[in-house]
Design an enzyme around this catalytic site. Structure first.
Site, PDB file in Angstrom:
ATOM      1  N   GLU A 302     102.594  57.219  31.182  1.00 40.96           N
ATOM      2  CA  GLU A 302     103.603  57.624  32.176  1.00 40.96           C
ATOM      3  C   GLU A 302     104.190  56.431  32.931  1.00 40.96           C
ATOM      4  O   GLU A 302     104.156  56.391  34.164  1.00 40.96           O
ATOM      5  CB  GLU A 302     102.961  58.586  33.192  1.00 40.96           C
ATOM      6  CG  GLU A 302     102.324  59.823  32.604  1.00 40.96           C
ATOM      7  CD  GLU A 302     101.569  60.634  33.661  1.00 40.96           C
ATOM      8  OE1 GLU A 302     101.560  60.235  34.839  1.00 40.96           O
ATOM      9  OE2 GLU A 302     100.977  61.657  33.297  1.00 40.96           O
ATOM     10  N   ARG A 305     108.025  52.293  36.794  1.00 44.32           N
ATOM     11  CA  ARG A 305     108.508  50.991  37.262  1.00 44.32           C
ATOM     12  C   ARG A 305     108.687  49.991  36.123  1.00 44.32           C
ATOM     13  O   ARG A 305     109.694  49.268  36.073  1.00 44.32           O
ATOM     14  CB  ARG A 305     107.492  50.438  38.255  1.00 44.32           C
ATOM     15  CG  ARG A 305     107.915  49.154  38.935  1.00 44.32           C
ATOM     16  CD  ARG A 305     106.755  48.517  39.697  1.00 44.32           C
ATOM     17  NE  ARG A 305     105.892  49.430  40.396  1.00 44.32           N
ATOM     18  CZ  ARG A 305     105.975  49.722  41.705  1.00 44.32           C
ATOM     19  NH1 ARG A 305     106.874  49.122  42.442  1.00 44.32           N
ATOM     20  NH2 ARG A 305     105.149  50.582  42.273  1.00 44.32           N
ATOM     21  N   ARG A 341     111.834  49.843  50.014  1.00 35.52           N
ATOM     22  CA  ARG A 341     110.573  49.176  49.652  1.00 35.52           C
ATOM     23  C   ARG A 341     110.177  48.043  50.602  1.00 35.52           C
ATOM     24  O   ARG A 341     109.030  47.962  51.009  1.00 35.52           O
ATOM     25  CB  ARG A 341     110.606  48.686  48.200  1.00 35.52           C
ATOM     26  CG  ARG A 341     110.886  49.813  47.185  1.00 35.52           C
ATOM     27  CD  ARG A 341     110.575  49.430  45.756  1.00 35.52           C
ATOM     28  NE  ARG A 341     109.156  49.299  45.549  1.00 35.52           N
ATOM     29  CZ  ARG A 341     108.492  48.185  45.499  1.00 35.52           C
ATOM     30  NH1 ARG A 341     109.138  47.035  45.582  1.00 35.52           N
ATOM     31  NH2 ARG A 341     107.200  48.168  45.345  1.00 35.52           N
ATOM     32  N   CYS A 372     119.649  50.988  62.855  1.00 35.48           N
ATOM     33  CA  CYS A 372     119.121  50.687  64.187  1.00 35.48           C
ATOM     34  C   CYS A 372     117.604  50.712  64.224  1.00 35.48           C
ATOM     35  O   CYS A 372     117.004  51.540  64.909  1.00 35.48           O
ATOM     36  CB  CYS A 372     119.705  51.677  65.180  1.00 35.48           C
ATOM     37  SG  CYS A 372     121.481  51.608  65.123  1.00 35.48           S
ATOM     38  N   GLU A 373     116.989  49.859  63.457  1.00 40.52           N
ATOM     39  CA  GLU A 373     115.531  49.701  63.460  1.00 40.52           C
ATOM     40  C   GLU A 373     115.233  48.254  63.100  1.00 40.52           C
ATOM     41  O   GLU A 373     115.840  47.708  62.176  1.00 40.52           O
ATOM     42  CB  GLU A 373     114.878  50.577  62.376  1.00 40.52           C
ATOM     43  CG  GLU A 373     115.053  52.045  62.591  1.00 40.52           C
ATOM     44  CD  GLU A 373     113.872  52.874  62.103  1.00 40.52           C
ATOM     45  OE1 GLU A 373     112.755  52.333  61.979  1.00 40.52           O
ATOM     46  OE2 GLU A 373     114.094  54.069  61.864  1.00 40.52           O
TER      47      GLU A 373
HETATM   48  N1  LLP Z   1     102.186  59.004  36.975  1.00 36.14           N
HETATM   49  C1  LLP Z   1     101.775  59.445  38.182  1.00 36.14           C
HETATM   50  C2  LLP Z   1     100.884  60.601  38.250  1.00 36.14           C
HETATM   51  C3  LLP Z   1     102.226  58.799  39.347  1.00 36.14           C
HETATM   52  O1  LLP Z   1     101.822  59.234  40.537  1.00 36.14           O
HETATM   53  C4  LLP Z   1     103.105  57.686  39.241  1.00 36.14           C
HETATM   54  C5  LLP Z   1     103.607  57.008  40.440  1.00 36.14           C
HETATM   55  C6  LLP Z   1     103.505  57.269  37.951  1.00 36.14           C
HETATM   56  C7  LLP Z   1     103.012  57.951  36.850  1.00 36.14           C
HETATM   57  C8  LLP Z   1     104.434  56.118  37.728  1.00 36.14           C
HETATM   58  O2  LLP Z   1     103.919  54.937  38.223  1.00 36.14           O
HETATM   59  P1  LLP Z   1     104.607  53.534  37.864  1.00 36.14           P
HETATM   60  O3  LLP Z   1     104.463  53.295  36.371  1.00 36.14           O
HETATM   61  O4  LLP Z   1     106.022  53.616  38.257  1.00 36.14           O
HETATM   62  O5  LLP Z   1     103.847  52.568  38.677  1.00 36.14           O
HETATM   63  N2  LLP Z   1     107.302  54.181  45.751  1.00 36.14           N
HETATM   64  C9  LLP Z   1     106.290  53.234  45.319  1.00 36.14           C
HETATM   65  C10 LLP Z   1     105.618  53.647  44.036  1.00 36.14           C
HETATM   66  C11 LLP Z   1     105.000  55.041  44.106  1.00 36.14           C
HETATM   67  C12 LLP Z   1     104.339  55.451  42.817  1.00 36.14           C
HETATM   68  C13 LLP Z   1     103.915  56.871  42.854  1.00 36.14           C
HETATM   69  N3  LLP Z   1     103.344  57.376  41.623  1.00 36.14           N
HETATM   70  C14 LLP Z   1     106.940  51.842  45.205  1.00 36.14           C
HETATM   71  O6  LLP Z   1     108.133  51.719  45.452  1.00 36.14           O
HETATM   72  O7  LLP Z   1     106.249  50.881  44.897  1.00 36.14           O
END
Ligand code: LLP
Length: 443
Positions: A302, A305, A341, A372-373
């Protein structure tokens, strides 16, 4: 020290974003170095679509997906792109066209995938700690590949929904392997103190209960330990625990066909990861495949990023440059509502001028938005070549959790998004208008 645009240049970006010599005016010899996406100068896109503007490279997204497929070629596998990273329909369509699967965490994300392809359900895994009955019904109706169940109560809820619809969905329990991953505490998920999953020790009992329910088909085990994890070790450790559980479950008589290894592979925000990305994914694949050797499971992945992060940038215009008591602020037209981020995680994003001028010296600046932060910043005490009001800056590696985390805070319409493919650019989300902001409001 933060890397300067010089190190950016040396590291060499993927073909997605690199400086190209573009003719300035009519004189042929008068060339200027302009940051471009594939072969489209970002200045041209900013002029056509305005700023703030997200720009993505289709080629890079496809290449990064292919890198995963190649690294896992020896294991039967399906990459289920994590929609939460960037859920624009144009990007989902691009991935769907090359046969990618999807990881969704809400009914909305599932609807997005089905909007792109009515038949994509069989390539969808549904994760998330709080699925509602409504969301379950939607997924049951479309017959998805796997439900990743995160609690006992959710299991019985799903069983009930399935019974009512006369379905028997394939399920995995998302186990919490109690593995610590070095990442920001807000995005670590693999320890017992986190809300996610079911402790491995309790899983066997729950699997027994699940297989006694004739409306649930026990099919796999899933795990996800967090996001932005750059080394392979925590993944290996988690999958070793999962492999052990698969053996136990099989000896208990369960049919375990899938291991969903989750997402979480990190990228390098400080330097282009392009030269090392392949090796990184190969090591990651090794960490996952090795513990599963001999188990003959189908591996689900999955990544979010790692597929879209470096494939996107946020282009913003410099509104004002101001000096407060010796401290210089560059105020941009993009803000924390466009890219959260840095404010939320203190995350580093490299920021470079779209038009490069070889002669300009670096100065130390804070790059901030108009909200405004005080927390509305993209960079603090950053070395940046001298910029003028009206110049364009590119915030790099913003393809994942950029637009997806954006909001309308301060009644700011959200940015437009453009997908570049070679020489052509396609608007995949128009800029929001004031009317878009107030449409759902009743007064
Ligand atoms: N699978 C599950 C169950 C997840 O909770 C997530 C991410 C992914 C896959 C994908 O993860 P990745 O490969 O993208 O790392 N907003 C945060 C990241 C939050 C990730 C939440 N879950 C940021 O900007 O760093």
């Amino acid at each position: 020290m933060s890397p300067s645009p010089a190190s950016f240049q040396q590291a060499g970006r993927p073909p997605a974003f690199s400086y190209r010599e573009v003719r300035k005016g009519l004189v042929r010899r008068n060339l200027q170095s302009v940051l471009s996406c594939d072969s489209v100068p970002l200045s041209q896109l900013a002029e056509r679509y305005g700023t703030p503007l997200y720009v993505y490279s289709a080629t890079t997204i496809r290449e990064r997906l292919r890198t995963f497929d190649r690294a896992f070629r020896k294991a039967p596998h399906t990459v289920c792109y994590s929609v939460k990273a960037n859920s624009n329909l144009g990007i989902l369509r691009l991935l769907n066209r090359v046969g990618c699967g999807f990881d969704v965490v809400s009914g909305g994300e599932l609807e997005r995938v089905l909007t792109v392809d009515r038949g994509a359900g069989r390539r969808v895994v549904f994760s998330g700690v709080g699925k509602t009955a409504e969301e379950m019904r939607l997924a049951l109706r479309d017959g998805i590949l796997l439900f990743n169940v995160e609690s006992e109560s959710e299991l019985w809820q799903l069983g009930e929904c399935a019974a009512r619809l006369k379905k028997k969905p394939p399920i995995a329990l998302r186990v919490n392997p109690h593995v610590s991953a070095e990442t920001h505490p807000y995005i670590a998920t693999g320890l017992h103190q986190h809300k996610f999953g079911i402790p491995v020790e309790q899983a066997r009992k729950l699997y027994a209960g699940a297989s006694a329910n004739r409306h649930l088909a026990v099919s796999g085990v899933s795990v996800h330990i967090g996001s932005q994890i750059t080394g392979p070790e925590p993944f290996a450790e988690a999958i070793e625990r999962v492999a052990e559980l698969v053996r136990q479950l099989r000896s208990d008589g369960h049919r375990i066909e899938y291991v969903d290894a989750g997402g979480g592979l990190g990228i390098s925000y400080e330097n282009s990861d392009a030269p090392r990305f392949r090796d990184q994914v190969v090591n990651y694949a090794e960490a996952i495949i090795r513990p599963l050797r001999g188990l003959k499971v189908h591996v689900l992945l999955e990544p979010g990023r790692a597929i879209v992060g470096p494939a996107g940038t946020l282009i913003t215009s410099v509104l004002y440059v101001k000096d407060n008591d010796g401290k210089r602020f560059v105020v941009t037209d993009a803000a924390m509502n466009d890219l959260l981020r840095p404010s939320l995680y203190g995350a580093y994003h490299e920021i470079v001028p779209v038009k490069r001028n070889a002669n300009s010296a670096n100065t130390k600046v804070d790059i901030v938005g108009p909200i405004c932060e005080t927390g509305d910043f993209f960079a603090r005490d950053r070395q940046l070549p001298e910029v003028q009001e009206g110049d364009l800056l590119a915030v790099l590696d913003a393809g994942a959790y950029g637009m997806a985390l954006s909001s309308n805070y301060n009644s700011r319409p959200r940015a437009a998004e453009v997908l570049v493919q070679g020489r052509s650019a396609q608007l995949i989300r128009r800029r929001e208008s004031f009317q878009d902001l107030v449409r759902p409001e009743l007064f």
